[in-house]
Design an enzyme around this catalytic site. Structure first.
Site, PDB file in Angstrom:
ATOM      1  N   LYS A  73      24.444  11.301  35.840  1.00  0.00           N
ATOM      2  CA  LYS A  73      23.638  11.404  36.965  1.00  0.00           C
ATOM      3  C   LYS A  73      22.561  10.344  36.969  1.00  0.00           C
ATOM      4  O   LYS A  73      22.199   9.760  35.942  1.00  0.00           O
ATOM      5  CB  LYS A  73      23.085  12.549  36.753  1.00  0.00           C
TER       6      LYS A  73
HETATM    7  P1  NAD Z   1      20.640  17.492  50.925  1.00  0.00           P
HETATM    8  O1  NAD Z   1      19.476  16.686  50.607  1.00  0.00           O
HETATM    9  O2  NAD Z   1      21.709  17.025  51.603  1.00  0.00           O
HETATM   10  O3  NAD Z   1      20.130  18.839  51.290  1.00  0.00           O
HETATM   11  C1  NAD Z   1      19.141  19.594  50.505  1.00  0.00           C
HETATM   12  C2  NAD Z   1      18.571  20.721  51.438  1.00  0.00           C
HETATM   13  O4  NAD Z   1      17.733  21.498  50.736  1.00  0.00           O
HETATM   14  C3  NAD Z   1      17.894  20.483  52.641  1.00  0.00           C
HETATM   15  O5  NAD Z   1      18.267  21.335  53.805  1.00  0.00           O
HETATM   16  C4  NAD Z   1      16.401  20.538  52.258  1.00  0.00           C
HETATM   17  O6  NAD Z   1      15.585  20.683  53.540  1.00  0.00           O
HETATM   18  C5  NAD Z   1      16.439  21.602  51.571  1.00  0.00           C
HETATM   19  N1  NAD Z   1      15.353  21.771  50.430  1.00  0.00           N
HETATM   20  C6  NAD Z   1      14.865  21.036  49.629  1.00  0.00           C
HETATM   21  N2  NAD Z   1      13.797  21.757  48.992  1.00  0.00           N
HETATM   22  C7  NAD Z   1      13.759  22.910  49.357  1.00  0.00           C
HETATM   23  C8  NAD Z   1      13.000  24.051  48.975  1.00  0.00           C
HETATM   24  N3  NAD Z   1      12.127  24.060  47.836  1.00  0.00           N
HETATM   25  N4  NAD Z   1      13.456  25.243  49.604  1.00  0.00           N
HETATM   26  C9  NAD Z   1      14.399  25.372  50.284  1.00  0.00           C
HETATM   27  N5  NAD Z   1      15.209  24.286  50.849  1.00  0.00           N
HETATM   28  C10 NAD Z   1      14.802  23.223  50.113  1.00  0.00           C
HETATM   29  O7  NAD Z   1      21.311  17.729  49.365  1.00  0.00           O
HETATM   30  P2  NAD Z   1      22.688  18.430  49.037  1.00  0.00           P
HETATM   31  O8  NAD Z   1      23.648  17.316  48.698  1.00  0.00           O
HETATM   32  O9  NAD Z   1      23.273  19.622  50.202  1.00  0.00           O
HETATM   33  O10 NAD Z   1      22.406  19.275  47.641  1.00  0.00           O
HETATM   34  C11 NAD Z   1      21.941  20.350  47.355  1.00  0.00           C
HETATM   35  C12 NAD Z   1      22.039  20.931  46.159  1.00  0.00           C
HETATM   36  O11 NAD Z   1      23.728  20.881  45.924  1.00  0.00           O
HETATM   37  C13 NAD Z   1      21.601  20.405  44.882  1.00  0.00           C
HETATM   38  O12 NAD Z   1      21.309  20.995  44.063  1.00  0.00           O
HETATM   39  C14 NAD Z   1      22.639  19.232  44.832  1.00  0.00           C
HETATM   40  O13 NAD Z   1      22.650  18.769  43.236  1.00  0.00           O
HETATM   41  C15 NAD Z   1      23.866  20.232  44.495  1.00  0.00           C
HETATM   42  N6  NAD Z   1      25.301  19.559  44.743  1.00  0.00           N
HETATM   43  C16 NAD Z   1      25.448  18.703  45.900  1.00  0.00           C
HETATM   44  C17 NAD Z   1      26.798  18.137  45.955  1.00  0.00           C
HETATM   45  C18 NAD Z   1      27.110  17.227  47.099  1.00  0.00           C
HETATM   46  O14 NAD Z   1      28.231  16.852  47.050  1.00  0.00           O
HETATM   47  N7  NAD Z   1      26.305  16.923  47.903  1.00  0.00           N
HETATM   48  C19 NAD Z   1      27.784  18.645  45.214  1.00  0.00           C
HETATM   49  C20 NAD Z   1      27.333  19.382  43.921  1.00  0.00           C
HETATM   50  C21 NAD Z   1      26.086  19.990  44.113  1.00  0.00           C
END
Ligand code: NAD
Length: 426
Positions: free
Chosen positions: A116
């Site tokens: 990561k």
């Molecule tokens: P992103 O930046 O696209 O979206 C994050 C979202 O969470 C946004 O809507 C933001 O406003 C919201 N957010 C941030 N802090 C917050 C809080 N305290 N309370 C409520 N909402 C909040 O990120 P993403 O890629 O969608 O990732 C989200 C999660 O999924 C992370 O934990 C990431 O590690 C995990 N993840 C992502 C992927 C991927 O393919 N993008 C794959 C596996 C896991």
């Protein structure tokens, strides 16, 4: 974008993700009966790098950021894991996320280890040009560690396909030829895969369907609340809506919205495109993130950040299924409370593995310079998710443990077996 001071993103007290990841590993090690030497090896990142990133701002000032890349384990193949841009990123968070990637890749049987990366920056306050310069400098600083056979990046919180194109270009220019396999989640025009942008969310819906089926329920009979409306949460809400589930609430870092009749998710997406937030969407009531977690829905999908379900609020959760779109949203104390109350938690290393599965498909396509169709990718993703779910559910039944423990036991066991099979050098 609604006004907010930088640094307010993380929300209330987030218990450290590294403590959560280490507690989960310790529990798996004790259930598997492994010795201290194996525990120490699996608890410790194989390699990590800490870099300083000077940025020339558009107005001529210079600002310095800190960045990290951690390879937790590379015994089953190259490191694999996202790159996060978020102001609260620190090395311990990146270590935890890298460890979860190791178990996740093993659970879905990918030939990868876990890695990561992160940069402590709030991307909302920087121009595209500034973010490009940060990305390129970060990439050149960690260059010796990455590569299609070494460590492969993908988008995570605060980064996207454009970020991956900059990483790929910087790496390729420095090597002297185009190397698409150094990143996944890149734009289609430069070797990205069909279906990658929505893969994590599809996987969340596949694993929810599988979990519901065990309880004799179907997607078109359930209500859902999704925390986080980013790359994972927004598409997941949309696919739940498509599958006939009633999506009652969604949220982002600025607030949450609720409608007991169900939200029209496509319209919410349009509102977000126009205003930058779900807040202010006209056909719903405003609530906050704490209220969203406690809603009387069937399925709760935390898809934002780590540590949102804690000992303080796990007792308020009324959903019967918690499906972890985010990495590490539930602390070990919250896990115990939810288990006592009969809530089924589909763990992150299974529920959100769809993203890395299609990342793997993208990497395979790039290495072969041969492209698959979207239906091919979606069918293979659905099959892989079902196989992984069945293996985890079987392990959980055999050992009479939670799905989280079942997934961790499989992941940790596969990585330990790789270590033992390879032997110790020298
Ligand atoms: P992103 O930046 O696209 O979206 C994050 C979202 O969470 C946004 O809507 C933001 O406003 C919201 N957010 C941030 N802090 C917050 C809080 N305290 N309370 C409520 N909402 C909040 O990120 P993403 O890629 O969608 O990732 C989200 C999660 O999924 C992370 O934990 C990431 O590690 C995990 N993840 C992502 C992927 C991927 O393919 N993008 C794959 C596996 C896991």
């Amino acid at each position: 974008m609604p006004d907010e001071a930088p640094g307010d993103l993380a929300g209330p007290s987030r218990p450290g993700p590294l403590a959560t990841a280490q507690a989960q590993l310790a529990s798996a090690i004790s259930q598997l009966g492994y010795d201290e030497g194996m525990h120490a090896m699996l608890a410790t990142p194989r390699r990590e790098i800490n870099v300083a990133i000077p940025l020339r701002r558009d107005d001529g000032r210079t600002e310095l950021f800190h960045g990290f890349r951690v390879q937790h384990n590379v015994s089953r193949g190259p490191g694999k894991g996202g790159l996060r841009f978020h102001p609260s990123v620190d090395v311990d968070e990146v270590r935890a996320l890298a460890m979860w990637m190791t178990w996740k890749c093993a659970v879905v049987e990918l030939p990868y280890g876990g890695a990561k990366g992160g940069v402590a920056i709030d991307p909302r306050y920087y121009s595209a040009g500034e973010l490009e310069r940060v990305t390129r400098r970060y990439t050149s600083e960690i260059m010796p560690m990455i590569g299609p056979e070494r460590d492969i990046m993908a988008p995570d919180i605060g980064t996207d396909a454009a970020t991956m194109a900059w990483v790929m270009d910087t790496y390729s220019v420095n090597r002297g030829y185009t190397i698409p396999g150094v990143v996944t989640g890149k734009p289609l025009e430069v070797g990205g895969s069909l279906g990658r942008a929505t893969a994590t969310s599809r996987g969340v819906v596949h694993s929810t369907r599988a979990a519901l089926a065990e309880g004799g329920r179907k997607l078109d009979e359930v209500s859902v609340a999704v925390q986080g409306f980013g790359k994972v949460g927004a598409h997941a809400a949309d696919f739940f809506d498509d599958a006939g589930a009633r999506v009652e609430a969604v949220s982002d870092q600025y607030g949450a919205i609720h409608s007991s009749r169900g939200l029209h998710v496509q319209r919410v997406m349009e509102h977000v495109r126009e205003t930058g937030s779900v807040v202010g969407y006209p056909d719903a009531d405003p609530i906050d993130n704490a209220q969203l977690l406690a809603l009387d829905v069937d399925v709760l999908v935390p898809a934002a950040v780590e540590g949102v379900l804690t000992a303080d609020n796990a007792g308020d959760v009324r959903a019967r299924w918690v499906v972890e779109g985010a990495n590490g949203p539930t602390t070990p104390d919250a896990d115990a409370i939810l288990a006592d109350r009969g809530v089924v938690v589909v763990p992150d290393i299974l529920a959100n593995a769809g993203g890395v599965v299609v990342s793997y498909f993208e990497w395979v396509q790039a290495q072969q310079a041969y492209w698959w169709t979207e239906p091919e990718i979606e069918a293979r993703l659905a099959e892989r998710m079902q196989i992984a779910y069945d293996a985890v559910a079987q392990m959980a039944r055999t050992r009479d443990v939670s799905l989280r423990d079942g997934a961790l036991l499989i992941g940790v066991q596969r990585v330990a077996t790789a270590h033992r099979t390879r032997g110790l050098y020298p």
